[in-house]
Write a protein that holds these residues in place. Structure first.
Motif, PDB file in Angstrom:
ATOM      1  N   TYR A   1       0.830  -1.202   0.000  1.00  0.00           N
ATOM      2  CA  TYR A   1       0.000   0.000   0.000  1.00  0.00           C
ATOM      3  C   TYR A   1       0.871   1.262   0.000  1.00  0.00           C
ATOM      4  N   SER A   2       2.111   1.116  -0.379  1.00  0.00           N
ATOM      5  CA  SER A   2       3.019   2.253  -0.439  1.00  0.00           C
ATOM      6  C   SER A   2       3.793   2.208  -1.746  1.00  0.00           C
ATOM      7  N   ALA A   3       4.075   3.380  -2.307  1.00  0.00           N
ATOM      8  CA  ALA A   3       4.801   3.441  -3.573  1.00  0.00           C
ATOM      9  C   ALA A   3       6.159   2.751  -3.442  1.00  0.00           C
ATOM     10  N   GLN A   4       6.439   1.849  -4.356  1.00  0.00           N
ATOM     11  CA  GLN A   4       7.702   1.115  -4.339  1.00  0.00           C
ATOM     12  C   GLN A   4       8.733   1.719  -5.289  1.00  0.00           C
ATOM     13  N   ALA A   5       8.285   2.553  -6.221  1.00  0.00           N
ATOM     14  CA  ALA A   5       9.188   3.162  -7.197  1.00  0.00           C
ATOM     15  C   ALA A   5       8.720   4.580  -7.486  1.00  0.00           C
ATOM     16  N   ASP A   6       9.660   5.422  -7.877  1.00  0.00           N
ATOM     17  CA  ASP A   6       9.349   6.811  -8.205  1.00  0.00           C
ATOM     18  C   ASP A   6       8.671   6.853  -9.576  1.00  0.00           C
ATOM     19  N   LYS A   7       7.392   7.221  -9.596  1.00  0.00           N
ATOM     20  CA  LYS A   7       6.636   7.269 -10.847  1.00  0.00           C
ATOM     21  C   LYS A   7       6.583   8.658 -11.460  1.00  0.00           C
ATOM     22  N   THR A   8       7.229   9.638 -10.821  1.00  0.00           N
ATOM     23  CA  THR A   8       7.221  10.984 -11.375  1.00  0.00           C
ATOM     24  C   THR A   8       8.047  11.037 -12.656  1.00  0.00           C
ATOM     25  N   TRP A   9       7.711  11.994 -13.514  1.00  0.00           N
ATOM     26  CA  TRP A   9       8.470  12.149 -14.756  1.00  0.00           C
ATOM     27  C   TRP A   9       9.888  12.635 -14.462  1.00  0.00           C
ATOM     28  N   SER A  10      10.019  13.562 -13.511  1.00  0.00           N
ATOM     29  CA  SER A  10      11.352  14.066 -13.186  1.00  0.00           C
ATOM     30  C   SER A  10      12.227  12.964 -12.603  1.00  0.00           C
ATOM     31  N   GLY A  11      11.602  12.063 -11.835  1.00  0.00           N
ATOM     32  CA  GLY A  11      12.347  10.949 -11.269  1.00  0.00           C
ATOM     33  C   GLY A  11      12.866   9.994 -12.315  1.00  0.00           C
ATOM     34  N   ASN A  12      12.253  10.022 -13.496  1.00  0.00           N
ATOM     35  CA  ASN A  12      12.717   9.205 -14.623  1.00  0.00           C
ATOM     36  C   ASN A  12      13.473  10.046 -15.659  1.00  0.00           C
ATOM     37  N   LYS A  13      13.917  11.244 -15.199  1.00  0.00           N
ATOM     38  CA  LYS A  13      14.753  12.147 -16.015  1.00  0.00           C
ATOM     39  C   LYS A  13      14.054  12.580 -17.309  1.00  0.00           C
ATOM     40  N   ILE A  14      12.763  12.889 -17.179  1.00  0.00           N
ATOM     41  CA  ILE A  14      11.980  13.353 -18.326  1.00  0.00           C
ATOM     42  C   ILE A  14      11.348  14.690 -17.967  1.00  0.00           C
ATOM     43  N   SER A  15      11.505  15.665 -18.845  1.00  0.00           N
ATOM     44  CA  SER A  15      10.946  16.995 -18.615  1.00  0.00           C
ATOM     45  C   SER A  15       9.497  17.029 -19.098  1.00  0.00           C
ATOM     46  N   ALA A  16       8.577  17.237 -18.166  1.00  0.00           N
ATOM     47  CA  ALA A  16       7.162  17.292 -18.534  1.00  0.00           C
ATOM     48  C   ALA A  16       6.889  18.459 -19.474  1.00  0.00           C
ATOM     49  N   ILE A  17       7.517  19.601 -19.229  1.00  0.00           N
ATOM     50  CA  ILE A  17       7.297  20.784 -20.067  1.00  0.00           C
ATOM     51  C   ILE A  17       7.731  20.513 -21.503  1.00  0.00           C
ATOM     52  N   ASP A  18       8.890  19.868 -21.681  1.00  0.00           N
ATOM     53  CA  ASP A  18       9.391  19.576 -23.028  1.00  0.00           C
ATOM     54  C   ASP A  18       8.466  18.615 -23.767  1.00  0.00           C
ATOM     55  N   VAL A  19       8.024  17.559 -23.072  1.00  0.00           N
ATOM     56  CA  VAL A  19       7.159  16.559 -23.714  1.00  0.00           C
ATOM     57  C   VAL A  19       5.820  17.173 -24.101  1.00  0.00           C
ATOM     58  N   ILE A  20       5.250  17.953 -23.187  1.00  0.00           N
ATOM     59  CA  ILE A  20       3.963  18.585 -23.471  1.00  0.00           C
ATOM     60  C   ILE A  20       4.104  19.558 -24.642  1.00  0.00           C
ATOM     61  N   GLY A  21       5.240  20.263 -24.705  1.00  0.00           N
ATOM     62  CA  GLY A  21       5.484  21.178 -25.811  1.00  0.00           C
ATOM     63  C   GLY A  21       5.549  20.475 -27.150  1.00  0.00           C
ATOM     64  N   LYS A  22       6.067  19.247 -27.184  1.00  0.00           N
ATOM     65  CA  LYS A  22       6.126  18.492 -28.434  1.00  0.00           C
ATOM     66  C   LYS A  22       4.743  17.996 -28.868  1.00  0.00           C
ATOM     67  N   ILE A  23       3.886  17.705 -27.894  1.00  0.00           N
ATOM     68  CA  ILE A  23       2.551  17.198 -28.199  1.00  0.00           C
ATOM     69  C   ILE A  23       1.609  18.319 -28.641  1.00  0.00           C
ATOM     70  N   ALA A  24       1.809  19.529 -28.112  1.00  0.00           N
ATOM     71  CA  ALA A  24       0.855  20.631 -28.281  1.00  0.00           C
ATOM     72  C   ALA A  24       0.523  20.998 -29.728  1.00  0.00           C
ATOM     73  N   PRO A  25       1.498  21.079 -30.667  1.00  0.00           N
ATOM     74  CA  PRO A  25       1.143  21.537 -32.018  1.00  0.00           C
ATOM     75  C   PRO A  25       0.074  20.686 -32.700  1.00  0.00           C
ATOM     76  N   ARG A  26       0.133  19.367 -32.569  1.00  0.00           N
ATOM     77  CA  ARG A  26      -0.824  18.494 -33.248  1.00  0.00           C
ATOM     78  C   ARG A  26      -1.995  18.089 -32.363  1.00  0.00           C
ATOM     79  N   GLU A  27      -1.766  18.073 -31.049  1.00  0.00           N
ATOM     80  CA  GLU A  27      -2.814  17.628 -30.112  1.00  0.00           C
ATOM     81  C   GLU A  27      -2.949  18.635 -28.969  1.00  0.00           C
ATOM     82  N   PRO A  28      -3.478  19.813 -29.259  1.00  0.00           N
ATOM     83  CA  PRO A  28      -3.555  20.838 -28.206  1.00  0.00           C
ATOM     84  C   PRO A  28      -4.434  20.447 -27.025  1.00  0.00           C
ATOM     85  N   HIS A  29      -5.512  19.696 -27.266  1.00  0.00           N
ATOM     86  CA  HIS A  29      -6.386  19.294 -26.164  1.00  0.00           C
ATOM     87  C   HIS A  29      -5.669  18.349 -25.205  1.00  0.00           C
ATOM     88  N   ILE A  30      -4.903  17.428 -25.760  1.00  0.00           N
ATOM     89  CA  ILE A  30      -4.164  16.498 -24.894  1.00  0.00           C
ATOM     90  C   ILE A  30      -3.059  17.230 -24.146  1.00  0.00           C
TER      91      ILE A  30
END
Length: 381
Positions: free
Chosen positions: A133-162
């Motif tokens: 009942y406790s997190a066993q691994a870091d599921k955050t994007w930063s914890g996996n060395k991924i920038s949420a802002i960068d990924v969202i920026g790549k998705i935005a031009p074709r899929e603005p709603h997502i």
């Protein structure tokens, strides 16, 4: 669920006609009745309960069991299913426990509540197969060395709603479904954002809007809202079609556990961990943070309950992880039984006396012995 919906789901499993008809009649009469709560089940839970039952009956028939009606289901059938789920399918403890919950409801439907036992009674070594009942691994994007802002920026031009839905998850800690259904103009005079947790509009909660980034995200979301109902699902998509499209796009960009080690729920984990840091000044245990004082930790959990929609502090703690400690010595069965007899079967008092949790005590003492202790308690005049 409507009769047509039940019929459509039942048809997928090719059950014998008489059995299918009897089950459908049961489901239509009992499916909305919850176990242990006063409100009716959501449509999603009803569908999950229905498919769990039907798929399991199909497994029993394929394995050679003869069950002519749902009322023939017995404890041997449940035991066979549990062994199959664990040994053959290698399903996780949480998955098996959820299935047993659905079958406890079914057992009540047919008037046989005793046929479904606690999962520990189906296992020879329950300690080797326990749900965490406790997190066993870091599921955050930063914890996996991924920038949420960068990924969202790549998705935005074709899929603005997502892209905007991902931003809302990151900034408000929303679940994906909550981001789909959010009405960005639905804000109270005191500056609280109203969030629907289900497609039926139930379980509304309020979130504080505290930062310029949150206000800007809501303004951007308002430009993309569906003009017919104000939510974030674009026309002409239905809820089901949009959910499928959403996960298709994430898969196309590699946002899966298999490819990048993350999913969109990691944005909610990101938000929860950032809120915990804001209160305690320390990273959560799952991110390697040091242990904080109990009072400060509880303040962090209280904050998470407010902003993430958790009714129980333990639910909030499940996303933070726990610090490893030396396991407490476990009392032997004879001692536990002696204490239980002394307190007339009161589990809370016995657990406190033994220095263990009630859950531990339930795992330790056989159900038959506990029932015998309680039955031996003299009745009050």
């Amino acid at each position: 669920m409507l009769p047509s919906e039940v019929n459509a789901v039942a048809a997928r499993y090719r059950l014998p006609q008489a059995f299918a008809e009897a089950y459908k009649n049961l489901a239509l009469a009992k499916l909305t009745i919850p176990v242990g709560r006063n409100s009716t089940l959501s449509a999603q839970t009803q569908l999950l309960r229905l498919t769990t039952h039907l798929a399991s009956f199909r497994e029993l028939i394929d394995d050679g069991y003869t069950i002519e009606t749902p009322f023939d289901c017995d404890s041997q059938h449940i035991a066979h299913l549990v062994r199959k789920w664990i040994v053959d399918f290698k399903q996780l403890p949480g998955t098996v426990e959820n299935k047993l919950t659905h079958f406890r409801a079914f057992a009540l439907w047919i008037g046989k509540p005793q046929i479904v036992r606690p999962m520990r009674e189906y296992l020879e070594r329950p300690e080797a197969y326990r749900r965490s009942y406790s997190a066993q691994a870091d599921k955050t994007w930063s914890g996996n060395k991924i920038s949420a802002i960068d990924v969202i920026g790549k998705i935005a031009p074709r899929e603005p709603h997502i892209a905007i839905q991902l931003r809302l998850q990151l900034l408000f800690g929303l679940r994906p479904v909550e981001a789909f259904l959010l009405q960005p103009r639905h804000i109270s005079e005191s500056g609280m954002l109203f969030v629907n947790r289900t497609s039926e509009g139930k379980s509304v909660r309020e979130l504080p809007i505290e930062t310029p980034e949150q206000w800007q995200a809501l303004l951007d979301a308002q430009e993309l809202e569906n003009p017919s109902d104000g939510c974030m699902i674009p026309a002409p998509y239905t809820f089901r079609r949009w959910r499928a499209h959403y996960y298709y796009v994430l898969h196309r960009h590699g946002l899966t556990t298999e490819e990048m080690g993350i999913t969109s729920i990691g944005l909610r984990h990101e938000f929860v961990n950032s809120q915990y840091v804001a209160v305690t000044g320390v990273q959560a245990a799952v991110k390697g943070g040091a242990e904080v004082a109990t009072k400060l930790h509880r303040q962090g959990l209280l904050r998470l309950g407010q902003v993430a929609g958790y009714k129980s502090p333990n639910k909030a703690a499940s996303m933070l992880g726990t610090h490893t400690r030396e396991p407490r010595p476990r009392p032997d069965v004879a001692t536990a039984i002696a204490i239980l007899e002394k307190v007339n079967g009161n589990m809370s008092r016995a657990a406190a006396a033994l220095g263990v949790s009630r859950a531990c005590l339930y795992r330790l003492v056989p159900c038959t012995k506990l029932v015998a202790i309680r039955e031996a308690v003299p009745c009050k005049e």
